[in-house]
Scaffold this active site. Structure first.
Site, PDB file in Angstrom:
ATOM      1  N   LYS A  22     -22.960  35.111  30.959  1.00  0.00           N
ATOM      2  CA  LYS A  22     -22.962  36.293  31.820  1.00  0.00           C
ATOM      3  C   LYS A  22     -24.197  37.171  31.619  1.00  0.00           C
ATOM      4  O   LYS A  22     -24.612  37.870  32.549  1.00  0.00           O
ATOM      5  CB  LYS A  22     -21.689  37.107  31.598  1.00  0.00           C
ATOM      6  CG  LYS A  22     -20.429  36.393  32.071  1.00  0.00           C
ATOM      7  CD  LYS A  22     -19.202  37.275  31.932  1.00  0.00           C
ATOM      8  CE  LYS A  22     -17.951  36.576  32.432  1.00  0.00           C
ATOM      9  NZ  LYS A  22     -16.757  37.441  32.387  1.00  0.00           N
TER      10      LYS A  22
ATOM     11  N   GLY B 157      -3.933  38.272  32.496  1.00  0.00           N
ATOM     12  CA  GLY B 157      -5.236  37.708  32.803  1.00  0.00           C
ATOM     13  C   GLY B 157      -5.292  37.010  34.148  1.00  0.00           C
ATOM     14  O   GLY B 157      -6.348  36.983  34.789  1.00  0.00           O
TER      15      GLY B 157
ATOM     16  N   ASP C 142     -15.645  41.260  37.981  1.00  0.00           N
ATOM     17  CA  ASP C 142     -14.581  41.616  37.040  1.00  0.00           C
ATOM     18  C   ASP C 142     -14.196  43.087  37.176  1.00  0.00           C
ATOM     19  O   ASP C 142     -13.012  43.439  37.095  1.00  0.00           O
ATOM     20  CB  ASP C 142     -15.026  41.348  35.597  1.00  0.00           C
ATOM     21  CG  ASP C 142     -15.044  39.871  35.245  1.00  0.00           C
ATOM     22  OD1 ASP C 142     -14.261  39.105  35.854  1.00  0.00           O
ATOM     23  OD2 ASP C 142     -15.828  39.473  34.362  1.00  0.00           O
TER      24      ASP C 142
ATOM     25  N   TYR D 279      -4.308  35.094  29.671  1.00  0.00           N
ATOM     26  CA  TYR D 279      -3.295  34.403  30.466  1.00  0.00           C
ATOM     27  C   TYR D 279      -2.710  33.216  29.709  1.00  0.00           C
ATOM     28  O   TYR D 279      -1.741  32.604  30.166  1.00  0.00           O
ATOM     29  CB  TYR D 279      -3.824  33.964  31.837  1.00  0.00           C
ATOM     30  CG  TYR D 279      -5.032  33.069  31.835  1.00  0.00           C
ATOM     31  CD1 TYR D 279      -4.932  31.713  31.585  1.00  0.00           C
ATOM     32  CD2 TYR D 279      -6.290  33.584  32.125  1.00  0.00           C
ATOM     33  CE1 TYR D 279      -6.035  30.883  31.602  1.00  0.00           C
ATOM     34  CE2 TYR D 279      -7.405  32.777  32.156  1.00  0.00           C
ATOM     35  CZ  TYR D 279      -7.282  31.420  31.887  1.00  0.00           C
ATOM     36  OH  TYR D 279      -8.382  30.608  31.900  1.00  0.00           O
TER      37      TYR D 279
ATOM     38  N   GLY E  59     -15.611  44.081  23.269  1.00  0.00           N
ATOM     39  CA  GLY E  59     -16.506  43.019  23.701  1.00  0.00           C
ATOM     40  C   GLY E  59     -16.936  43.174  25.149  1.00  0.00           C
ATOM     41  O   GLY E  59     -16.856  44.262  25.734  1.00  0.00           O
TER      42      GLY E  59
ATOM     43  N   SER F  31     -10.892  28.385  37.520  1.00  0.00           N
ATOM     44  CA  SER F  31     -11.665  28.723  38.720  1.00  0.00           C
ATOM     45  C   SER F  31     -11.676  27.616  39.771  1.00  0.00           C
ATOM     46  O   SER F  31     -11.541  27.901  40.970  1.00  0.00           O
ATOM     47  CB  SER F  31     -13.091  29.104  38.337  1.00  0.00           C
ATOM     48  OG  SER F  31     -13.107  30.322  37.622  1.00  0.00           O
TER      49      SER F  31
ATOM     50  N   ASN G 283     -21.175  37.828  36.545  1.00  0.00           N
ATOM     51  CA  ASN G 283     -20.244  36.694  36.609  1.00  0.00           C
ATOM     52  C   ASN G 283     -20.293  35.994  37.962  1.00  0.00           C
ATOM     53  O   ASN G 283     -19.581  35.017  38.173  1.00  0.00           O
ATOM     54  CB  ASN G 283     -18.813  37.136  36.288  1.00  0.00           C
ATOM     55  CG  ASN G 283     -18.138  37.845  37.447  1.00  0.00           C
ATOM     56  OD1 ASN G 283     -18.803  38.481  38.277  1.00  0.00           O
ATOM     57  ND2 ASN G 283     -16.823  37.764  37.521  1.00  0.00           N
TER      58      ASN G 283
END
Length: 276
Positions: free
Chosen positions: A69, A239, A106, A218, A131, A19, A90
């Site tokens: 989250k 990802g 997301d 990723y 999940g 990020s 998020n």
């Protein structure tokens, strides 16, 4: 003129997060020279104190990753319908009037990544895993899937959770045993939300012409399943596609920019991954 110019990602562990690279590239592309984007190791126990200690006159927003989250939600003044639906925030924005608002980028990030590849709607879909990311995948599929969604899960408890979420989202959803996961790729679109290695065994059982695969990992990349699908000519997304598209939406919310710099953020992500 706002004094807000700070943002950061919080989570535990956080050292691996891409990020900062994405958002710093975005600020540079937008000419926001005074803006900064940090990275802080924060767990659930430390989250209330961290948030309380922020100078919200300076802070524009926060990105949240695991395990925060859900933990962030009681600390907010407002939570979007999307975030409430998947029980995960998020993105936190500190508004000019002092409110803390939570959202989930997301879900629209998944939708936008698929649309970038020309996948605007599908007649049926599958999800591997059950999940938090699977919840976001179901919320995204509620927007683009016209027919049945099959979720492949390992336990009856997870199956019940996914079925309940599907009902709330208005999806035509059924669950299936995890061991049958290779058949998921017979659908026009499969979203894999599992940890590294979890789907490797499915690669050998693929159909000759699998549908599109969106694997949210990723690293490592490509996964065995992604490689097998690509070899058979399938559309594959990873990802980084999700990470970049959700980060673009975060950038827009933090800065007020009408359009986030997608290309610059993707290039920064690719460079960070290449650097190891």
């Amino acid at each position: 003129m706002t004094n807000k110019h700070r943002a950061a990602v919080l989570g535990s562990p956080i050292a691996h997060s891409l990020s900062p690279a994405l958002h710093r590239a975005a600020f540079a592309a937008l000419g926001l020279e005074q803006w900064s984007y940090g990275r802080f190791e924060v767990d659930e126990a430390g989250l209330p104190g961290f948030v309380a200690g922020l100078d919200e006159a300076e802070w524009a927003g926060l990105s949240l990753t695991m395990p925060l989250k859900r933990a962030i939600m009681p600390l907010l003044d407002e939570v979007s319908e999307t975030a409430l639906a998947v029980d995960a925030v998020n993105t936190v924005v500190f508004t000019a009037d002092g409110r803390r608002t939570g959202d989930n980028t997301d879900v629209p990030g998944l939708v936008n990544a698929l649309r970038e590849r020309g996948i605007d709607s599908v007649p049926a879909a599958a999800v591997l895993g059950a999940g938090a990311t699977a919840s976001s995948a179901l919320a995204a599929l509620a927007q683009i899937c016209e027919g049945e969604v099959t979720v492949y899960v390992r336990s009856p408890e997870r199956a019940r959770e996914m079925a309940a979420l599907g009902e709330r989202l208005g999806l035509d959803l059924r669950t299936a045993d995890w061991e049958r996961g290779a058949e998921a790729l017979e659908r026009p679109l499969t979203i894999s939300t599992t940890p590294a290695g979890a789907t490797d065994a499915f690669a050998a059982g693929l159909a000759a012409e699998p549908g599109a695969l969106f694997d949210v990992l990723y690293h490592p990349w490509p996964t065995e399943l992604v490689a097998a699908c690509a070899e058979r000519g399938a559309t594959v997304l990873g990802g980084l596609d999700l990470l970049v598209h959700q980060a673009v939406l975060q950038c827009e919310r933090f800065t007020g920019a009408p359009v986030g710099p997608l290309a610059a953020m993707r290039a920064a992500g690719e460079a960070a991954l290449a650097a190891g």
